[in-house]
Design an enzyme around this catalytic site. Structure first.
Site, PDB file in Angstrom:
ATOM      1  N   ASP A   9      -1.065   2.641   1.699  1.00 22.77           N
ATOM      2  CA  ASP A   9      -0.524   1.621   0.792  1.00 22.77           C
ATOM      3  C   ASP A   9      -0.504   2.263  -0.598  1.00 22.77           C
ATOM      4  O   ASP A   9      -1.187   3.264  -0.845  1.00 22.77           O
ATOM      5  CB  ASP A   9      -1.455   0.406   0.816  1.00 22.77           C
ATOM      6  CG  ASP A   9      -1.210  -0.552  -0.335  1.00 22.77           C
ATOM      7  OD1 ASP A   9      -0.054  -0.977  -0.502  1.00 22.77           O
ATOM      8  OD2 ASP A   9      -2.163  -0.836  -1.093  1.00 22.77           O
ATOM      9  N   ASP A  11      -0.005   0.247  -4.187  1.00 23.62           N
ATOM     10  CA  ASP A  11      -0.622  -0.525  -5.280  1.00 23.62           C
ATOM     11  C   ASP A  11      -2.020  -1.010  -4.920  1.00 23.62           C
ATOM     12  O   ASP A  11      -2.200  -1.705  -3.928  1.00 23.62           O
ATOM     13  CB  ASP A  11       0.273  -1.702  -5.642  1.00 23.62           C
ATOM     14  CG  ASP A  11       1.541  -1.218  -6.333  1.00 23.62           C
ATOM     15  OD1 ASP A  11       2.629  -1.574  -5.873  1.00 23.62           O
ATOM     16  OD2 ASP A  11       1.429  -0.431  -7.298  1.00 23.62           O
TER      17      ASP A  11
HETATM   18  C1  XBP Z   1       1.908  -4.500  -4.112  1.00 22.23           C
HETATM   19  C2  XBP Z   1       2.983  -5.467  -4.392  1.00 22.23           C
HETATM   20  C3  XBP Z   1       4.061  -5.075  -5.342  1.00 22.23           C
HETATM   21  C4  XBP Z   1       3.479  -4.851  -6.735  1.00 22.23           C
HETATM   22  C5  XBP Z   1       4.556  -4.933  -7.789  1.00 22.23           C
HETATM   23  O1  XBP Z   1       2.501  -3.494  -3.318  1.00 22.23           O
HETATM   24  O2  XBP Z   1       2.982  -6.534  -3.827  1.00 22.23           O
HETATM   25  O3  XBP Z   1       4.973  -6.153  -5.374  1.00 22.23           O
HETATM   26  O4  XBP Z   1       2.548  -5.898  -7.003  1.00 22.23           O
HETATM   27  O5  XBP Z   1       5.555  -3.988  -7.522  1.00 22.23           O
HETATM   28  P1  XBP Z   1       1.605  -2.640  -2.232  1.00 22.23           P
HETATM   29  P2  XBP Z   1       7.098  -4.460  -7.490  1.00 22.23           P
HETATM   30  O6  XBP Z   1       2.210  -3.003  -0.900  1.00 22.23           O
HETATM   31  O7  XBP Z   1       1.800  -1.207  -2.626  1.00 22.23           O
HETATM   32  O8  XBP Z   1       0.151  -3.072  -2.367  1.00 22.23           O
HETATM   33  O9  XBP Z   1       7.314  -5.307  -8.721  1.00 22.23           O
HETATM   34  O10 XBP Z   1       7.891  -3.172  -7.501  1.00 22.23           O
HETATM   35  O11 XBP Z   1       7.237  -5.220  -6.204  1.00 22.23           O
HETATM   36 MG    MG Z   2      -1.787  -2.802  -2.166  1.00 21.26          MG
END
Ligand code: XBP
Ligand code: MG
Length: 239
Positions: A9, A11
């Site tokens: 993953d 973020d």
């Molecule tokens: C986390 C998310 C993303 C980010 C924001 O992604 O839900 O939406 O919060 O990024 P991950 P965007 O699956 O990597 O944990 O605004 O580009 O969506």
């Molecule tokens: Mg994440």
């Protein structure tokens, strides 16, 4: 069977990015003349919905239902999110969001050992490229056999779509793969794809529920211990 692939993953897992996203959203609102402000407690609640565009829609439907929506609402959300992505990638390229402890060494050690690597994220592809160019260098893409992100799949996490797509691209069965995640939405997605999943928490996800995780860790700062637990090759020099 030894582990053939690791799917990461982004973020909250590769880097502690979510407050950077929150700040970027607020900058985009301000630049757009909107008096919206997502503070940390509100953002905690908004993170129940993955995907930045989906999160903006969720905010308007559940927290600001009186907002007069423009005729081209889809276009409005798309443009606002694109502006936010510009703000976020500028922060990342400014070095404000480093990779979390142990992540770079894990990626490099696993790649050197011939383990296939994948990315499975909800965030936009521009955000992945910025974060990994800064964190891993200009040739980061060569380390990954599959990069699944943003709108590439019809259903974002907690749906398994992005993990199923990455497994298919890597050509590795779920049983021979592990995933690294930070959130309950992410864990639900990887488990639904049949992948053994390790959680590293952060301030936005510490209080969430992680039933089904193989382990829940603060971070990968003790990387040898994690590699032993997960059945991965040890980093160079580790006893
Ligand atoms: C986390 C998310 C993303 C980010 C924001 O992604 O839900 O939406 O919060 O990024 P991950 P965007 O699956 O990597 O944990 O605004 O580009 O969506
Ligand atoms: Mg994440």
């Amino acid at each position: 069977m030894s582990i053939q692939a690791i799917v990461f993953d982004v973020d909250g897992t590769l880097a502690d990015t979510e407050d950077g996203h929150r700040i970027a959203f607020n900058k985009a609102f301000q630049l757009s003349g909107l008096d919206w402000h997502w503070d940390v407690p509100l953002y905690h609640r908004l993170l129940a919905v993955t995907g930045g565009k989906e999160r903006i829609r969720y905010f308007l439907s559940d927290f600001l239902p009186g907002f007069a929506r423009p005729a081209d609402f889809d276009g409005f959300v798309r443009q606002l999110h694109a502006l936010k992505t510009e703000q976020y990638t500028a922060m990342v390229r400014g070095g404000q969001i480093p990779l979390r402890p142990g992540v770079k060494t894990l990626i490099e050690t696993a790649h050197a050992a011939g383990i296939r690597l994948g990315i499975a994220t909800t965030t936009a592809p521009e955000n992945v490229a910025a974060l990994l160019e800064v964190g891993l260098g200009p040739h980061w893409a060569g380390l990954f056999g599959a990069v699944g992100c943003g709108d590439m799949v019809p259903n974002k996490k907690p749906a398994p779509d992005v993990y199923l797509w990455v497994l298919q691209q890597l050509g590795v069965p779920a049983a021979d793969c592990i995933a690294l995640e930070d959130s309950d939405n992410g864990l639900r997605a990887s488990l639904a794809a049949g992948i053994r999943t390790y959680i590293t928490v952060n301030d936005y996800t510490r209080g969430q529920h992680f039933e089904g995780a193989a382990a829940v860790l603060d971070d990968l700062s003790d990387l040898p211990a994690f590699c032993r637990m997960a059945g991965l090759p040890l980093p160079e020099g580790a006893a």
